[in-house]
Design a protein around this motif. Structure first.
Motif, short mmCIF file in Angstrom:
data_model
loop_
_atom_site.label_atom_id
_atom_site.label_comp_id
_atom_site.label_asym_id
_atom_site.label_seq_id
_atom_site.Cartn_x
_atom_site.Cartn_y
_atom_site.Cartn_z
N PHE A 7 0.84 -1.19 0.00
CA PHE A 7 0.00 0.00 0.00
C PHE A 7 0.88 1.24 0.00
O PHE A 7 1.80 1.36 0.80
CB PHE A 7 -0.91 0.01 1.23
CG PHE A 7 -1.71 1.29 1.34
CD1 PHE A 7 -2.82 1.51 0.52
CD2 PHE A 7 -1.35 2.27 2.23
CE1 PHE A 7 -3.55 2.67 0.62
CE2 PHE A 7 -2.06 3.45 2.33
CZ PHE A 7 -3.17 3.65 1.52
N VAL A 8 0.60 2.16 -0.92
CA VAL A 8 1.31 3.44 -0.97
C VAL A 8 0.25 4.52 -0.88
O VAL A 8 -0.65 4.60 -1.72
CB VAL A 8 2.13 3.58 -2.26
CG1 VAL A 8 2.84 4.92 -2.31
CG2 VAL A 8 3.11 2.44 -2.42
N SER A 9 0.35 5.33 0.16
CA SER A 9 -0.66 6.36 0.37
C SER A 9 -0.59 7.43 -0.72
O SER A 9 0.42 7.58 -1.41
CB SER A 9 -0.46 7.02 1.74
OG SER A 9 0.73 7.77 1.75
N ARG A 15 4.52 12.87 -2.84
CA ARG A 15 5.90 13.20 -2.44
C ARG A 15 6.89 12.67 -3.47
O ARG A 15 7.80 13.39 -3.89
CB ARG A 15 6.19 12.62 -1.06
CG ARG A 15 7.54 13.02 -0.49
CD ARG A 15 7.78 12.38 0.86
NE ARG A 15 8.20 11.00 0.73
CZ ARG A 15 9.44 10.61 0.43
NH1 ARG A 15 10.38 11.49 0.22
NH2 ARG A 15 9.74 9.34 0.35
N LEU A 16 6.72 11.43 -3.91
CA LEU A 16 7.62 10.85 -4.91
C LEU A 16 7.53 11.57 -6.24
O LEU A 16 8.53 11.79 -6.92
CB LEU A 16 7.32 9.36 -5.08
CG LEU A 16 7.61 8.50 -3.85
CD1 LEU A 16 7.10 7.08 -4.05
CD2 LEU A 16 9.09 8.51 -3.53
N ARG A 17 6.30 11.99 -6.63
CA ARG A 17 6.13 12.73 -7.88
C ARG A 17 6.84 14.08 -7.81
O ARG A 17 7.53 14.48 -8.76
CB ARG A 17 4.63 12.96 -8.15
CG ARG A 17 4.37 13.65 -9.49
CD ARG A 17 2.92 14.07 -9.63
NE ARG A 17 2.54 15.13 -8.72
CZ ARG A 17 2.82 16.43 -8.88
NH1 ARG A 17 3.51 16.82 -9.93
NH2 ARG A 17 2.43 17.31 -8.00
N LEU A 18 6.72 14.75 -6.67
CA LEU A 18 7.39 16.05 -6.52
C LEU A 18 8.91 15.90 -6.53
O LEU A 18 9.62 16.74 -7.10
CB LEU A 18 6.93 16.73 -5.22
CG LEU A 18 5.48 17.21 -5.23
CD1 LEU A 18 5.08 17.68 -3.84
CD2 LEU A 18 5.29 18.31 -6.26
N ILE A 19 9.42 14.84 -5.95
CA ILE A 19 10.87 14.59 -5.96
C ILE A 19 11.33 14.35 -7.39
O ILE A 19 12.36 14.90 -7.83
CB ILE A 19 11.23 13.40 -5.05
CG1 ILE A 19 11.04 13.81 -3.59
CG2 ILE A 19 12.65 12.93 -5.31
CD1 ILE A 19 11.14 12.65 -2.61
#
Length: 62
Positions: A7-9, A15-19
């Motif tokens: 599960f990934v919230s 957060r990963l997209r912004l990084i």
């Protein structure tokens, strides 16, 4: 055997997209440099300076 689903919230995905987006912008402004071995094959770049006191150690650009 069954698959394991992690599960990934939504917040973690954001957060990963912004990084990834920040890294892409950084790499477009500051492209990754060549490897050390490739740099050694080329002579160092020399930049000339204009002005009579351009190379004086106490000349500070403001």
């Amino acid at each position: 055997m069954g698959e394991v689903v992690r599960f990934v919230s939504k917040a973690e995905r954001e957060r990963l997209r912004l990084i990834r987006e920040a890294r892409a912008i950084y790499d477009s402004v500051f492209p990754p440099s060549q490897s050390i071995n490739e740099q050694r094959d080329e002579p160092p770049l020399m930049h000339g300076a204009n002005g009579a006191n351009a190379q004086h150690p106490h000349n500070i650009l403001s």
